[in-house]
Design an enzyme around this catalytic site. Structure first.
Site, PDB file in Angstrom:
ATOM      1  N   ALA A  96       0.846  -1.200   0.000  1.00 10.59           N
ATOM      2  CA  ALA A  96       0.000   0.000   0.000  1.00 10.59           C
ATOM      3  C   ALA A  96       0.879   1.247   0.000  1.00 10.59           C
ATOM      4  O   ALA A  96       1.307   1.726   1.058  1.00 10.59           O
ATOM      5  CB  ALA A  96      -0.920  -0.015   1.222  1.00 10.59           C
ATOM      6  N   LEU A  97       1.153   1.747  -1.210  1.00  7.69           N
ATOM      7  CA  LEU A  97       1.954   2.956  -1.365  1.00  7.69           C
ATOM      8  C   LEU A  97       1.065   4.100  -1.870  1.00  7.69           C
ATOM      9  O   LEU A  97       1.009   5.173  -1.271  1.00  7.69           O
ATOM     10  CB  LEU A  97       3.101   2.685  -2.362  1.00  7.69           C
ATOM     11  CG  LEU A  97       3.960   3.872  -2.794  1.00  7.69           C
ATOM     12  CD1 LEU A  97       4.746   4.442  -1.607  1.00  7.69           C
ATOM     13  CD2 LEU A  97       4.954   3.457  -3.901  1.00  7.69           C
TER      14      LEU A  97
ATOM     15  N   GLU B 289      -2.012   6.619  -3.033  1.00  6.40           N
ATOM     16  CA  GLU B 289      -3.180   7.214  -2.380  1.00  6.40           C
ATOM     17  C   GLU B 289      -3.998   7.906  -3.470  1.00  6.40           C
ATOM     18  O   GLU B 289      -3.493   8.123  -4.590  1.00  6.40           O
ATOM     19  CB  GLU B 289      -2.727   8.216  -1.318  1.00  6.40           C
ATOM     20  CG  GLU B 289      -1.908   7.545  -0.230  1.00  6.40           C
ATOM     21  CD  GLU B 289      -1.494   8.488   0.900  1.00  6.40           C
ATOM     22  OE1 GLU B 289      -1.744   9.713   0.787  1.00  6.40           O
ATOM     23  OE2 GLU B 289      -0.913   7.974   1.865  1.00  6.40           O
ATOM     24  N   PRO B 290      -5.244   8.292  -3.154  1.00  6.86           N
ATOM     25  CA  PRO B 290      -6.052   8.942  -4.198  1.00  6.86           C
ATOM     26  C   PRO B 290      -5.338  10.141  -4.829  1.00  6.86           C
ATOM     27  O   PRO B 290      -5.444  10.372  -6.029  1.00  6.86           O
ATOM     28  CB  PRO B 290      -7.325   9.358  -3.453  1.00  6.86           C
ATOM     29  CG  PRO B 290      -7.438   8.372  -2.331  1.00  6.86           C
ATOM     30  CD  PRO B 290      -6.024   8.049  -1.931  1.00  6.86           C
TER      31      PRO B 290
ATOM     32  N   SER C 228       1.672   8.660  -9.277  1.00 10.52           N
ATOM     33  CA  SER C 228       3.035   8.759  -9.818  1.00 10.52           C
ATOM     34  C   SER C 228       3.953   9.501  -8.844  1.00 10.52           C
ATOM     35  O   SER C 228       5.120   9.161  -8.683  1.00 10.52           O
ATOM     36  CB  SER C 228       3.010   9.503 -11.163  1.00 10.52           C
ATOM     37  OG  SER C 228       2.369   8.714 -12.141  1.00 10.52           O
TER      38      SER C 228
ATOM     39  N   ASP D 256      12.010  -1.688  -7.888  1.00 10.07           N
ATOM     40  CA  ASP D 256      12.998  -2.108  -8.901  1.00 10.07           C
ATOM     41  C   ASP D 256      12.785  -3.587  -9.215  1.00 10.07           C
ATOM     42  O   ASP D 256      12.911  -4.029 -10.361  1.00 10.07           O
ATOM     43  CB  ASP D 256      14.434  -1.945  -8.380  1.00 10.07           C
ATOM     44  CG  ASP D 256      14.914  -0.505  -8.454  1.00 10.07           C
ATOM     45  OD1 ASP D 256      14.169   0.347  -8.961  1.00 10.07           O
ATOM     46  OD2 ASP D 256      16.043  -0.249  -7.981  1.00 10.07           O
TER      47      ASP D 256
ATOM     48  N   GLY E 142       9.925  -5.331  -8.229  1.00 14.75           N
ATOM     49  CA  GLY E 142       8.523  -5.516  -8.609  1.00 14.75           C
ATOM     50  C   GLY E 142       8.317  -5.294 -10.102  1.00 14.75           C
ATOM     51  O   GLY E 142       7.547  -6.010 -10.754  1.00 14.75           O
TER      52      GLY E 142
ATOM     53  N   GLU F  15       2.604  -0.143 -10.867  1.00 14.40           N
ATOM     54  CA  GLU F  15       4.037  -0.183 -10.506  1.00 14.40           C
ATOM     55  C   GLU F  15       4.846   0.839 -11.323  1.00 14.40           C
ATOM     56  O   GLU F  15       5.997   0.601 -11.698  1.00 14.40           O
ATOM     57  CB  GLU F  15       4.589  -1.615 -10.616  1.00 14.40           C
ATOM     58  CG  GLU F  15       3.840  -2.549  -9.664  1.00 14.40           C
ATOM     59  CD  GLU F  15       4.638  -3.692  -9.092  1.00 14.40           C
ATOM     60  OE1 GLU F  15       5.868  -3.712  -9.229  1.00 14.40           O
ATOM     61  OE2 GLU F  15       4.014  -4.566  -8.458  1.00 14.40           O
TER      62      GLU F  15
HETATM   63  N1  CAA Z   1      15.912   2.473  -5.159  1.00 15.46           N
HETATM   64  C1  CAA Z   1      16.184   2.948  -3.919  1.00 15.46           C
HETATM   65  N2  CAA Z   1      15.911   4.212  -3.534  1.00 15.46           N
HETATM   66  C2  CAA Z   1      15.344   5.015  -4.451  1.00 15.46           C
HETATM   67  C3  CAA Z   1      15.032   4.594  -5.743  1.00 15.46           C
HETATM   68  C4  CAA Z   1      15.338   3.253  -6.085  1.00 15.46           C
HETATM   69  N3  CAA Z   1      15.066   2.782  -7.299  1.00 15.46           N
HETATM   70  N4  CAA Z   1      14.471   5.622  -6.421  1.00 15.46           N
HETATM   71  C5  CAA Z   1      14.433   6.656  -5.585  1.00 15.46           C
HETATM   72  N5  CAA Z   1      14.967   6.292  -4.388  1.00 15.46           N
HETATM   73  C6  CAA Z   1      15.139   7.127  -3.199  1.00 15.46           C
HETATM   74  C7  CAA Z   1      15.929   8.368  -3.556  1.00 15.46           C
HETATM   75  O1  CAA Z   1      17.322   8.158  -3.418  1.00 15.46           O
HETATM   76  C8  CAA Z   1      15.415   9.357  -2.529  1.00 15.46           C
HETATM   77  O2  CAA Z   1      16.019   9.101  -1.291  1.00 15.46           O
HETATM   78  P1  CAA Z   1      16.617  10.324  -0.424  1.00 15.46           P
HETATM   79  O3  CAA Z   1      15.398  11.192  -0.168  1.00 15.46           O
HETATM   80  O4  CAA Z   1      17.162   9.658   0.783  1.00 15.46           O
HETATM   81  O5  CAA Z   1      17.620  10.987  -1.300  1.00 15.46           O
HETATM   82  C9  CAA Z   1      13.943   8.975  -2.375  1.00 15.46           C
HETATM   83  O6  CAA Z   1      13.851   7.595  -2.768  1.00 15.46           O
HETATM   84  C10 CAA Z   1      13.020   9.782  -3.235  1.00 15.46           C
HETATM   85  O7  CAA Z   1      13.451   9.656  -4.570  1.00 15.46           O
HETATM   86  P2  CAA Z   1      13.392  10.866  -5.613  1.00 15.46           P
HETATM   87  O8  CAA Z   1      13.962  12.079  -4.980  1.00 15.46           O
HETATM   88  O9  CAA Z   1      13.982  10.390  -6.892  1.00 15.46           O
HETATM   89  O10 CAA Z   1      11.812  11.049  -5.733  1.00 15.46           O
HETATM   90  P3  CAA Z   1      10.939  11.814  -6.777  1.00 15.46           P
HETATM   91  O11 CAA Z   1       9.792  12.330  -6.009  1.00 15.46           O
HETATM   92  O12 CAA Z   1      11.761  12.754  -7.593  1.00 15.46           O
HETATM   93  O13 CAA Z   1      10.363  10.720  -7.821  1.00 15.46           O
HETATM   94  C11 CAA Z   1       9.711   8.689  -8.838  1.00 15.46           C
HETATM   95  C12 CAA Z   1      10.616   9.424  -7.855  1.00 15.46           C
HETATM   96  C13 CAA Z   1      10.624   7.906  -9.745  1.00 15.46           C
HETATM   97  C14 CAA Z   1       8.822   9.557  -9.668  1.00 15.46           C
HETATM   98  C15 CAA Z   1       8.879   7.768  -7.929  1.00 15.46           C
HETATM   99  O14 CAA Z   1       7.988   8.528  -7.134  1.00 15.46           O
HETATM  100  C16 CAA Z   1       8.123   6.712  -8.663  1.00 15.46           C
HETATM  101  O15 CAA Z   1       8.684   5.678  -9.034  1.00 15.46           O
HETATM  102  N6  CAA Z   1       6.795   6.906  -8.842  1.00 15.46           N
HETATM  103  C17 CAA Z   1       5.929   5.866  -9.318  1.00 15.46           C
HETATM  104  C18 CAA Z   1       5.267   5.217  -8.146  1.00 15.46           C
HETATM  105  C19 CAA Z   1       4.909   3.796  -8.425  1.00 15.46           C
HETATM  106  O16 CAA Z   1       5.591   3.085  -9.130  1.00 15.46           O
HETATM  107  N7  CAA Z   1       3.839   3.359  -7.807  1.00 15.46           N
HETATM  108  C20 CAA Z   1       3.448   2.013  -7.915  1.00 15.46           C
HETATM  109  C21 CAA Z   1       2.380   1.717  -6.958  1.00 15.46           C
HETATM  110  S1  CAA Z   1       2.489   0.093  -6.384  1.00 15.46           S
HETATM  111  C22 CAA Z   1       1.607  -0.883  -7.421  1.00 15.46           C
HETATM  112  O17 CAA Z   1       1.170  -0.492  -8.472  1.00 15.46           O
HETATM  113  C23 CAA Z   1       1.556  -2.277  -6.941  1.00 15.46           C
HETATM  114  C24 CAA Z   1       0.363  -3.058  -7.321  1.00 15.46           C
HETATM  115  O18 CAA Z   1      -0.508  -3.276  -6.501  1.00 15.46           O
HETATM  116  C25 CAA Z   1       0.320  -3.705  -8.645  1.00 15.46           C
END
Ligand code: CAA
Length: 394
Positions: free
Chosen positions: A125-126, A128-129, A133, A244, A246, A367
């Site tokens: 559960a990541l 929210e409404p 992204s 990564d 998932g 994801e």
């Molecule tokens: N591995 C480890 N850490 C990571 C990472 C990764 N791949 N990517 C980012 N981080 C860390 C960053 O280092 C940062 O840490 P610090 O604050 O300590 O520096 C923190 O996470 C935040 O990262 P960003 O500053 O890069 O964040 P951002 O707000 O600029 O954006 C994003 C990142 C890539 C847009 C991200 O928000 C993202 O991937 N969004 C998509 C969300 C998503 O995939 N949701 C899926 C929902 S789950 C689902 O669908 C499951 C289901 O039920 C099927």
């Protein structure tokens, strides 16, 4: 499938999953979709084969498979039923891995064996409404109260949220300092028996209809303090790091959906006659099949190259996003071609290809959408170029 050099164990797990999928999943996939029915008996069967503990080490009663074996199994399961594959992918890649990688000993002992045996299904559960992204903008709050945390907020799009016994939930623990942003997010293990845990909206979806998607409302939900996973404030990093992995699972699911559409199309082409001959004899149709097969093989090769890098312990953020992007767009394209090959019969529910097309669509969304994958790939490529003086061999 000859391009991949598979070990005996990898071939064995692939065969096991393929036999199971053909025997038990394919025949009922259409019915489950029409009835929007989550099939608990199917989960029990897959648990008996060890599929609920594919990435859990043997010491916690899992199979302890390597990443490639796991993805080969997921692909075969997705050929049979894409909903079974998403259940396995979420459970195996996200909650169990988060507990394994970031949980403490007591949490691993408590949850992993039961999750490996399939007694407890895991969810994630990541979103929210208002935070999809932009995961870092989530608003669910967790406030410490003695030996509990009190959670308030709404989590959205939780796959099999109403069937799960263990839900890994991201919530904001630093609510005072807005500058801390994503650094103020922590991870908690929720169970549906907690006071203040409510399942609310069940989504009415275009595809993957046999996999329920839920909204969860946390209303002063009291969570024991020992349910905090890892370090306070590291929750977003844990969640994105786990994604990564998932995303490789979703790529495997997409390859499986595309393959189901390809296999159905190849059969149909030889059976369907127009202008006095099988449509397989027309080059226009042959070329479609050739492009479908080529893109699927390219997607699988990229996926398994990324998985092998993960197995070597390398950081695979960029390659996992590439595999997810390419495989899911391939699934959408291939299933659309399959519907076209079937013509009118592709547009009705008598044949499976319309279901494959509906199922494929969400792989480009959950994801991380294709747009988010492109952002990740661009960022990582720029960083790699800067680190390697502009030279980027791979
Ligand atoms: N591995 C480890 N850490 C990571 C990472 C990764 N791949 N990517 C980012 N981080 C860390 C960053 O280092 C940062 O840490 P610090 O604050 O300590 O520096 C923190 O996470 C935040 O990262 P960003 O500053 O890069 O964040 P951002 O707000 O600029 O954006 C994003 C990142 C890539 C847009 C991200 O928000 C993202 O991937 N969004 C998509 C969300 C998503 O995939 N949701 C899926 C929902 S789950 C689902 O669908 C499951 C289901 O039920 C099927």
């Amino acid at each position: 499938m000859g391009l991949l050099h598979l070990t005996d164990t990898q071939q064995e797990i692939q065969r096991l999953a393929r036999d199971y999928a053909q025997r038990e999943l394919t025949p009922l996939a259409g019915e489950r979709d029409r009835e929007s029915r989550f099939d608990r008996a199917m989960i029990t069967q897959m648990a008996e084969l060890g599929f609920l503990g594919m990435l859990i080490p043997e010491q916690y009663e899992g199979l302890g498979l390597d990443a490639q074996s796991y993805l080969l199994a997921l692909e075969e399961i997705a050929v049979g039923d894409a909903t079974a594959a998403v259940t396995l992918s979420v459970h195996n890649s996200l909650p169990t891995q988060m507990i394994l990688n970031f949980g403490n000993d007591a949490q691993r002992q408590t949850y992993l064996p039961r999750m490996a045996r399939g007694e407890w299904l895991g969810a994630f559960a990541l979103s929210e409404p208002e935070a999809g992204s932009d995961a870092g903008s989530l608003r669910t709050q967790a406030v410490r109260d003695g030996d509990h945390w009190v959670l308030n907020g709404t989590k959205a799009w939780v796959s099999h949220g109403n069937e799960a016994q263990v839900i890994l939930c991201m919530a904001r623990t630093d609510t005072a300092d807005a500058r801390r942003g994503s650094k103020g997010i922590s991870t908690f293990i929720l169970t549906p028996d907690l006071p203040g845990f409510h399942l609310t909206k069940k989504e009415n979806k275009m595809g993957l209809r046999a996999s329920p998607t839920l909204q969860i409302v946390l209303d002063n939900c009291r969570v024991p303090a020992d349910r905090l996973v890892g370090e306070e404030g590291k929750g977003l990093t844990y969640a994105l790091g786990s994604l990564d992995h998932g995303r490789l699972g979703i790529a495997a699911q997409a390859v499986g959906i595309a393959r189901a559409a390809l296999e159905a199309s190849a059969r149909y082409m030889t059976e369907r006659k127009q202008f006095g001959k099988a449509i397989a004899e027309f080059q226009a149709i042959q070329f479609k099949l050739a492009d479908m097969a080529t893109r699927i093989t390219a997607a699988r090769t990229l996926l398994h190259t990324a998985a092998a890098a993960k197995e070597r312990g390398e950081r695979v953020t960029r390659f996992s996003s590439m595999a997810k992007l390419f495989a899911t767009e391939t699934a959408m394209w291939v299933t659309t071609q399959a519907v076209q090959i079937y013509g009118g019969y592709g547009y009705v529910t008598d044949y499976p290809v319309e279901r494959h097309m509906r199922d494929a669509k969400v792989t480009e969304i959950y994801e991380g959408t294709s747009e988010i994958q492109r952002i990740v790939i661009a960022r990582e490529t720029l960083a790699a170029a800067a680190a390697a003086d502009g030279s980027l061999p791979d």
